[in-house]
Motif scaffolding. Structure first.
Motif, short mmCIF file in Angstrom:
data_model
loop_
_atom_site.label_atom_id
_atom_site.label_comp_id
_atom_site.label_asym_id
_atom_site.label_seq_id
_atom_site.Cartn_x
_atom_site.Cartn_y
_atom_site.Cartn_z
N ALA A 1 0.93 -1.26 -0.02
CA ALA A 1 0.01 -0.17 0.02
C ALA A 1 0.94 1.18 0.13
CB ALA A 1 -1.04 -0.10 1.41
N MET A 2 0.31 2.26 -0.46
CA MET A 2 1.04 3.60 -0.67
C MET A 2 0.12 4.53 -0.07
SD MET A 2 3.84 2.96 -2.34
CE MET A 2 4.40 4.65 -2.90
N GLY A 3 0.82 5.60 0.54
CA GLY A 3 0.13 6.77 0.96
C GLY A 3 0.83 8.31 0.58
N TRP A 4 0.07 9.37 0.52
CA TRP A 4 0.56 10.55 0.43
C TRP A 4 0.16 11.33 1.87
CZ3 TRP A 4 3.45 12.69 -3.10
CH2 TRP A 4 3.52 11.84 -4.38
N PHE A 5 1.32 12.24 2.12
CA PHE A 5 1.05 12.95 3.43
C PHE A 5 1.65 14.41 3.29
CE2 PHE A 5 0.12 9.74 6.62
CZ PHE A 5 0.37 8.64 5.96
N ARG A 6 1.26 15.34 4.00
CA ARG A 6 1.50 16.74 3.59
C ARG A 6 1.87 17.31 4.76
NH1 ARG A 6 -3.79 19.58 1.29
NH2 ARG A 6 -5.07 19.80 3.23
N GLN A 7 2.90 18.09 4.85
CA GLN A 7 3.29 19.16 6.04
C GLN A 7 3.64 20.53 5.76
OE1 GLN A 7 6.45 17.67 8.34
NE2 GLN A 7 6.06 18.73 10.08
N ALA A 8 2.75 21.52 6.26
CA ALA A 8 2.98 22.81 6.11
C ALA A 8 3.75 23.41 7.13
CB ALA A 8 1.71 23.32 5.97
N PRO A 9 4.29 24.56 6.91
CA PRO A 9 5.47 25.15 7.73
C PRO A 9 4.45 25.27 9.11
CG PRO A 9 5.67 26.27 5.79
CD PRO A 9 4.46 25.24 5.59
N ALA B 1 -3.97 10.92 1.26
CA ALA B 1 -4.55 9.87 0.74
C ALA B 1 -3.80 8.43 0.82
CB ALA B 1 -5.05 10.31 -0.76
N ALA B 2 -4.67 7.59 0.34
CA ALA B 2 -3.87 6.33 0.41
C ALA B 2 -4.59 5.51 -0.48
CB ALA B 2 -3.77 5.57 1.95
N ILE B 3 -3.86 4.22 -0.99
CA ILE B 3 -4.38 3.24 -1.75
C ILE B 3 -3.71 1.92 -1.51
CG2 ILE B 3 -2.38 3.69 -3.30
CD1 ILE B 3 -4.36 3.42 -5.79
N ASN B 4 -4.62 0.92 -1.83
CA ASN B 4 -4.01 -0.41 -1.50
C ASN B 4 -3.10 -1.04 -2.42
OD1 ASN B 4 -5.90 -1.04 -3.37
ND2 ASN B 4 -6.83 -2.76 -2.55
N TRP B 5 -2.93 -2.16 -2.39
CA TRP B 5 -1.64 -2.92 -3.21
C TRP B 5 -2.37 -2.87 -4.53
CZ3 TRP B 5 -2.41 -7.57 -5.91
CH2 TRP B 5 -3.55 -8.02 -5.80
#
Length: 124
Positions: free
Chosen positions: A33-41, A49-53
């Motif tokens: 599985a894969m995911g996207w994360f974000r970080q603002a200052p 968001a995330a997605i399975n295999w």
């Protein structure tokens, strides 16, 4: 070991679109599985968001649902994040991550490998 390289970030006006890519190497990408994360200052890292295999199941943060789409191409070892109707509050460093399981999670601690990130800046 897995190496992740993000691309596609940049500067865009509010209402615009960007497509982020994250290419993996080093292990069998299609099993995980894969995911996207974000970080603002000045803010904590947050799930996007995330997605399975297989790509058959996805999950989104409430703040991006309906505007962002996560997808993957296992033949290219790549996961994408299509971002539409961007808002200034979407400005952040976007980072992709691999979870060593077939199903995703929203907790960053569940992910095993991380990319370096790509900057997304949305101007008003």
């Amino acid at each position: 070991q897995v190496q992740l390289v993000e691309s596609g970030g940049g500067l865009v006006q509010a209402g615009g679109s960007l497509r982020l890519s994250c290419t993996a190497s080093g292990r069998t990408f299609s099993r995980y599985a894969m995911g996207w994360f974000r970080q603002a200052p000045g803010k904590e890292r947050e799930f996007v968001a995330a997605i399975n295999w297989s790509g058959s199941s996805t999950y989104y943060a409430v703040s991006v649902k309906g505007r962002f789409t996560i997808s993957r191409d296992n033949a290219k070892n790549t996961v994408y994040l299509q971002m539409n109707s961007l808002k200034p509050e979407d400005t952040a460093v976007y980072v992709c991550a691999v979870r060593g399981r077939i199903y995703y999670a929203i907790d960053a601690n569940e992910y095993d490998y991380w990319g370096q990130g790509t900057q997304v800046t949305v101007s008003s």
